[in-house]
Scaffold this motif. Structure first.
Motif, short mmCIF file in Angstrom:
data_model
loop_
_atom_site.label_atom_id
_atom_site.label_comp_id
_atom_site.label_asym_id
_atom_site.label_seq_id
_atom_site.Cartn_x
_atom_site.Cartn_y
_atom_site.Cartn_z
N LEU A 78 0.82 -1.21 0.00
CA LEU A 78 0.00 0.00 0.00
C LEU A 78 0.86 1.26 0.00
O LEU A 78 0.53 2.24 -0.68
N MET A 79 1.94 1.26 0.77
CA MET A 79 2.82 2.43 0.78
C MET A 79 3.50 2.61 -0.58
O MET A 79 3.65 3.74 -1.06
N LEU A 80 3.86 1.50 -1.21
CA LEU A 80 4.45 1.58 -2.55
C LEU A 80 3.43 2.13 -3.55
O LEU A 80 3.75 3.01 -4.37
N THR A 176 -3.63 0.48 -8.98
CA THR A 176 -3.05 -0.18 -7.80
C THR A 176 -4.02 -0.16 -6.63
O THR A 176 -4.11 -1.14 -5.87
N ALA A 177 -4.76 0.92 -6.46
CA ALA A 177 -5.68 1.05 -5.33
C ALA A 177 -6.79 0.00 -5.38
O ALA A 177 -7.31 -0.43 -4.34
N ASN A 178 -7.13 -0.46 -6.58
CA ASN A 178 -8.20 -1.44 -6.73
C ASN A 178 -7.70 -2.88 -6.78
O ASN A 178 -8.47 -3.80 -6.97
N ARG A 179 -6.39 -3.06 -6.57
CA ARG A 179 -5.83 -4.41 -6.68
C ARG A 179 -4.98 -4.82 -5.48
O ARG A 179 -4.60 -5.97 -5.38
N VAL A 180 -4.69 -3.87 -4.60
CA VAL A 180 -3.77 -4.14 -3.50
C VAL A 180 -4.49 -4.19 -2.15
O VAL A 180 -5.30 -3.31 -1.84
N ALA A 181 -4.23 -5.23 -1.37
CA ALA A 181 -4.71 -5.37 0.02
C ALA A 181 -6.20 -5.06 0.17
O ALA A 181 -6.61 -4.26 1.01
N SER A 186 -11.06 0.14 4.36
CA SER A 186 -10.68 1.25 3.49
C SER A 186 -9.91 2.32 4.26
O SER A 186 -9.04 3.00 3.71
N ALA A 187 -10.22 2.47 5.55
CA ALA A 187 -9.52 3.46 6.37
C ALA A 187 -8.05 3.08 6.53
O ALA A 187 -7.16 3.94 6.45
N GLN A 188 -7.78 1.79 6.75
CA GLN A 188 -6.39 1.33 6.85
C GLN A 188 -5.67 1.49 5.52
O GLN A 188 -4.52 1.93 5.46
N ARG A 189 -6.35 1.13 4.45
CA ARG A 189 -5.75 1.25 3.12
C ARG A 189 -5.42 2.71 2.81
O ARG A 189 -4.34 3.02 2.29
N SER A 190 -6.35 3.61 3.14
CA SER A 190 -6.12 5.04 2.91
C SER A 190 -4.92 5.54 3.71
O SER A 190 -4.10 6.31 3.20
#
Length: 299
Positions: A78-80, A176-181, A186-190
């Protein structure tokens, strides 16, 4: 025709897209007060991260720590992926420094054909006729919306350069946002994507800020930029897209384009002629064409 879930989804996605549409105008107003791109992006990301941290804390309390936590691999991925989010902000805000907001948002919408190109490369198959038609319409709409044919507007090449880079990085962000983790909240992903983006933003600030950092940006514009750029839109879009489906959600999210132009027209007094409006309408039509079948399948 639509169930309550879909109507709710349309409202959430529309509100999220509208928030994004306001963002560039606020940046331009901050520039008018002599704040730098480094100050604007830094304030947005610092306050955005603090806001999303607060949301994560509230969610943990509500779910009593039962929510799925991100693994080390999730965090790294996610950071990448978030680095492209940081680059989008930097490139887009640099673009807005050199050209009108009403032109900058049109350049950002080049993600339509860039997305088709990236999908073709990744999937290793040619795009459908429907997508090719949509891309052609986008290109025609862009020529009209930027007054390229009539040559009435002098476009600074630096604005075009940064605008196209912003579109390219935004395309990467969307993929990437729609394919990773996808298994975590969604809050953690954000949060982790913002942290990845912050690495780019802080690096840019260190490299380019030649004057003492003006911390007034945090109180004057930072809160507004964080709310409309990094807190409200991702939450609303993440909540709305599962209800609308990708097709209908993409159509509704195109509201970002006319909202951005209208904000620039009313608050920045940018002139937008009838040819430009026709170009903007064509770009929205192209987005509808590209997604209409998905919408029908969803319903």
């Amino acid at each position: 025709m639509f169930g309550n879930r879909v109507v709710k989804g349309v409202f959430l996605v529309g509100l999220g897209a509208t928030s994004y549409g306001m963002l560039a105008t606020f940046v331009k107003l901050a520039y008018q007060e002599n704040f730098t791109t480094a100050e604007v992006t830094t304030a947005q990301f610092v306050l955005g991260i603090l806001g999303v941290l607060l949301i994560n804390s509230i969610q943990r309390i509500q779910h009593k720590n039962t929510a799925i936590k991100a693994t080390t691999k999730n965090i790294f991925q996610l950071m990448l992926a978030g680095t492209s989010l940081g680059m989008t902000s930097v490139f887009y805000y640099l673009c807005v420094r050199y050209i009108d907001v009403s032109i900058a948002i049109v350049l950002l919408m080049q993600t339509v054909w860039m997305g088709v190109l990236l999908e073709m490369i990744l999937d290793k198959k040619p795009p459908s006729t429907q997508k090719i038609v949509a891309v052609i319409i986008v290109l025609i709409g862009t020529a009209l919306a930027t007054n390229l044919l009539k040559n009435e507007i002098e476009l600074d090449w630096r604005g075009i350069f940064w605008g196209m880079l912003a579109a390219a990085s935004f395309t990467t962000t969307m993929f990437t946002a729609n394919r990773v983790a996808l298994g975590i909240s969604s809050a953690q992903r954000s949060l982790y994507m913002l942290l990845g983006g912050a690495v780019i933003v802080f690096g840019f600030a260190i490299a380019t800020q030649n004057t003492p950092f003006n911390f007034d940006i945090f109180l004057k514009w930072g809160i507004v930029l964080a709310l409309f750029g990094t807190i409200i839109p991702p939450m609303l879009l993440n909540a709305g897209f599962p209800l609308t489906g990708i097709g209908l959600g993409s159509i509704v999210s195109s509201l970002e384009l006319p909202v951005s132009v209208l904000m620039a027209y009313f608050l920045l007094n940018e002139h937008v002629n009838s040819w430009q409006w026709l170009g903007i309408i064509l770009i929205i039509v192209a987005i509808i064409i590209m997604n209409i079948n998905l919408k029908l399948k969803k319903n």
